[in-house]
Scaffold this motif. Structure first.
Motif, PDB file in Angstrom:
ATOM      1  N   GLY A  20     -10.101  -2.764  12.368  1.00 11.58           N
ATOM      2  CA  GLY A  20      -9.364  -1.550  12.716  1.00 11.58           C
ATOM      3  C   GLY A  20      -8.920  -0.734  11.516  1.00 11.58           C
ATOM      4  O   GLY A  20      -8.371   0.345  11.666  1.00 11.58           O
ATOM      5  N   LEU A  21      -9.155  -1.240  10.300  1.00 12.71           N
ATOM      6  CA  LEU A  21      -8.726  -0.544   9.099  1.00 12.71           C
ATOM      7  C   LEU A  21      -9.560   0.706   8.871  1.00 12.71           C
ATOM      8  O   LEU A  21     -10.787   0.659   8.849  1.00 12.71           O
ATOM      9  N   ASP A  22      -8.895   1.817   8.706  1.00  6.84           N
ATOM     10  CA  ASP A  22      -9.573   3.087   8.472  1.00  6.84           C
ATOM     11  C   ASP A  22     -10.104   3.124   7.041  1.00  6.84           C
ATOM     12  O   ASP A  22      -9.337   2.959   6.084  1.00  6.84           O
ATOM     13  N   PRO A  23     -11.411   3.338   6.844  1.00 10.63           N
ATOM     14  CA  PRO A  23     -11.949   3.416   5.478  1.00 10.63           C
ATOM     15  C   PRO A  23     -11.263   4.481   4.631  1.00 10.63           C
ATOM     16  O   PRO A  23     -11.157   4.344   3.412  1.00 10.63           O
ATOM     17  N   PHE A  24     -10.779   5.535   5.294  1.00 17.76           N
ATOM     18  CA  PHE A  24     -10.088   6.587   4.555  1.00 17.76           C
ATOM     19  C   PHE A  24      -8.803   6.062   3.921  1.00 17.76           C
ATOM     20  O   PHE A  24      -8.391   6.524   2.853  1.00 17.76           O
ATOM     21  N   LEU A  25      -8.151   5.078   4.581  1.00 16.47           N
ATOM     22  CA  LEU A  25      -6.946   4.494   4.004  1.00 16.47           C
ATOM     23  C   LEU A  25      -7.272   3.795   2.690  1.00 16.47           C
ATOM     24  O   LEU A  25      -6.488   3.845   1.744  1.00 16.47           O
ATOM     25  N   ILE A  26      -8.428   3.136   2.636  1.00 18.80           N
ATOM     26  CA  ILE A  26      -8.847   2.463   1.406  1.00 18.80           C
ATOM     27  C   ILE A  26      -8.980   3.488   0.279  1.00 18.80           C
ATOM     28  O   ILE A  26      -8.533   3.270  -0.853  1.00 18.80           O
ATOM     29  N   LEU A  27      -9.605   4.642   0.602  1.00 17.57           N
ATOM     30  CA  LEU A  27      -9.751   5.696  -0.400  1.00 17.57           C
ATOM     31  C   LEU A  27      -8.392   6.252  -0.815  1.00 17.57           C
ATOM     32  O   LEU A  27      -8.156   6.539  -2.004  1.00 17.57           O
ATOM     33  N   LEU A  28      -7.488   6.407   0.152  1.00 19.18           N
ATOM     34  CA  LEU A  28      -6.141   6.867  -0.173  1.00 19.18           C
ATOM     35  C   LEU A  28      -5.439   5.886  -1.104  1.00 19.18           C
ATOM     36  O   LEU A  28      -4.794   6.281  -2.082  1.00 19.18           O
ATOM     37  N   THR A  29      -5.566   4.598  -0.776  1.00 19.31           N
ATOM     38  CA  THR A  29      -4.933   3.567  -1.602  1.00 19.31           C
ATOM     39  C   THR A  29      -5.498   3.572  -3.012  1.00 19.31           C
ATOM     40  O   THR A  29      -4.751   3.494  -4.002  1.00 19.31           O
ATOM     41  N   LEU A  30      -6.823   3.692  -3.125  1.00 20.89           N
ATOM     42  CA  LEU A  30      -7.451   3.743  -4.445  1.00 20.89           C
ATOM     43  C   LEU A  30      -7.007   4.986  -5.220  1.00 20.89           C
ATOM     44  O   LEU A  30      -6.816   4.934  -6.446  1.00 20.89           O
ATOM     45  N   THR A  31      -6.837   6.094  -4.506  1.00 20.09           N
ATOM     46  CA  THR A  31      -6.376   7.322  -5.153  1.00 20.09           C
ATOM     47  C   THR A  31      -4.982   7.138  -5.733  1.00 20.09           C
ATOM     48  O   THR A  31      -4.685   7.583  -6.851  1.00 20.09           O
TER      49      THR A  31
END
Length: 331
Positions: A10-21
């Motif tokens: 259920g983890l949104d891939p966009f959240l991963i990008l946000l976290t990396l940002t």
């Protein structure tokens, strides 16, 4: 293990990008000449983002669902009455538990409009009234461009300005958000077909714009010591307050829908459109309203709430989809 697998799924891939940002901004924040460069790129990205959102807004879809005025008023009431009331109550009740800036961020997220893409997507996934969802979500966003800054001026003290939202902030919102949105929508007859055919190609434009805004905001926040003022306990408090806020709003909307005996399709619209807050609108708007040193902290609750709402609504939409076969067609 199954629970962990479901959480990861259920983890949104966009959240991963946000976290990396955020990680990159924390380790390598923009400084010196780079600050002006990224601020200029961010302003251009925001203008492009809202231009595309205006151009992608289909008048036919809006007209198809606009007659359901009672449902649209309920969604607006949830976004701009219920949410702010609960946000203010939680911020007031949590005084002393975390920093005033984080509580201002919690209140700020409660003043934002609903999402567009995810509200429509979850409504479709659950078998709801999609034309009405398009109309409700779009109306919420258009209303929020004007109403959210006014409510911020009334409820949140903006550092470095007189009470209320400054004229500079209003001018920035008009030039960066409202004007491009209107221009994009007026040009839809000429460019709408191209945008509709290339939605997948244009999606990175949306997301990269938000990532650029987040990087610029967090760079300024890091330079001003955000991580010296924010602890792990603060993040847990944000998550807890976000969970309470989302749970209460979704419960109230469901009870209202059942009390008013809304059709199942309209109940789904109220549940999803009325329970979300827009990261796409919220991040650029925060940059226009708040001082650069404040923006990173202000949008931190929004980013946590954003992922939580996606995860919870995905589970709820899947449940509606599983039970759809058991519901009479005219329900």
């Amino acid at each position: 293990m199954r629970l962990i697998a479901r959480l990861l799924k259920g983890l949104d891939p966009f959240l991963i990008l946000l976290t990396l940002t955020i990680v990159v901004a924390s380790l390598l924040p923009a400084r010196g000449v780079a600050v002006g460069l990224f601020e200029g790129l961010t302003d251009a990205a925001i203008v492009l983002l809202f231009f595309l959102h205006g151009a992608k807004l289909s008048r036919q879809a809006v007209l198809a669902g606009i007659g359901n005025w009672r449902l649209h008023l309920l969604v607006l009431a949830s976004s701009f009455l219920l949410f702010p009331l609960l946000g203010w109550t939680l911020a007031w009740g949590a005084r002393g538990l975390t920093t005033p800036e984080i509580l201002s961020g919690m209140l700020y997220l409660s003043l934002l409009p609903s999402t567009v893409q995810s509200s429509i997507a979850f409504t479709a996934m659950a078998g709801g009234n999609v034309p009405a969802a398009v109309c409700s979500a779009s109306l919420s966003n258009i209303t929020g461009i004007v109403l959210t800054p006014l409510m911020v001026g009334l409820l949140i003290e903006v550092q470095g300005s007189a009470p209320g939202v400054s004229l500079d902030a209003i001018e920035a919102i008009m030039l960066q958000l409202l004007l491009p949105f209107v221009a994009g929508h007026l040009l839809r007859p000429w460019i709408g077909g191209f945008l509709d055919r290339h939605r997948k190609l244009l999606m990175p434009v949306d997301r990269s714009s938000i990532l650029l805004v987040v990087y610029t905001a967090f760079s300024a926040a890091v330079v001003n010591g955000i991580w010296q003022r924010t602890e792990a306990a603060d993040l847990l408090i944000i998550l807890g307050l976000s969970a309470v806020l989302l749970a209460v709003v979704m419960t109230v909307n469901l009870l209202v829908a059942r009390r008013l005996r809304l059709p199942r399709g309209d109940e789904i619209v109220l549940l999803f459109c009325g329970s979300k807050k827009s990261l796409v609108s919220g991040v650029p708007m925060a940059g226009a309203i708040f001082a650069p040193a404040q923006v990173g902290v202000i949008i931190l609750p929004l980013m946590i709430f954003h992922q939580l709402q996606l995860f919870v609504c995905a589970l709820v939409a899947a449940r509606y989809a599983r039970t759809a076969a058991d519901v009479p067609v005219d329900a």
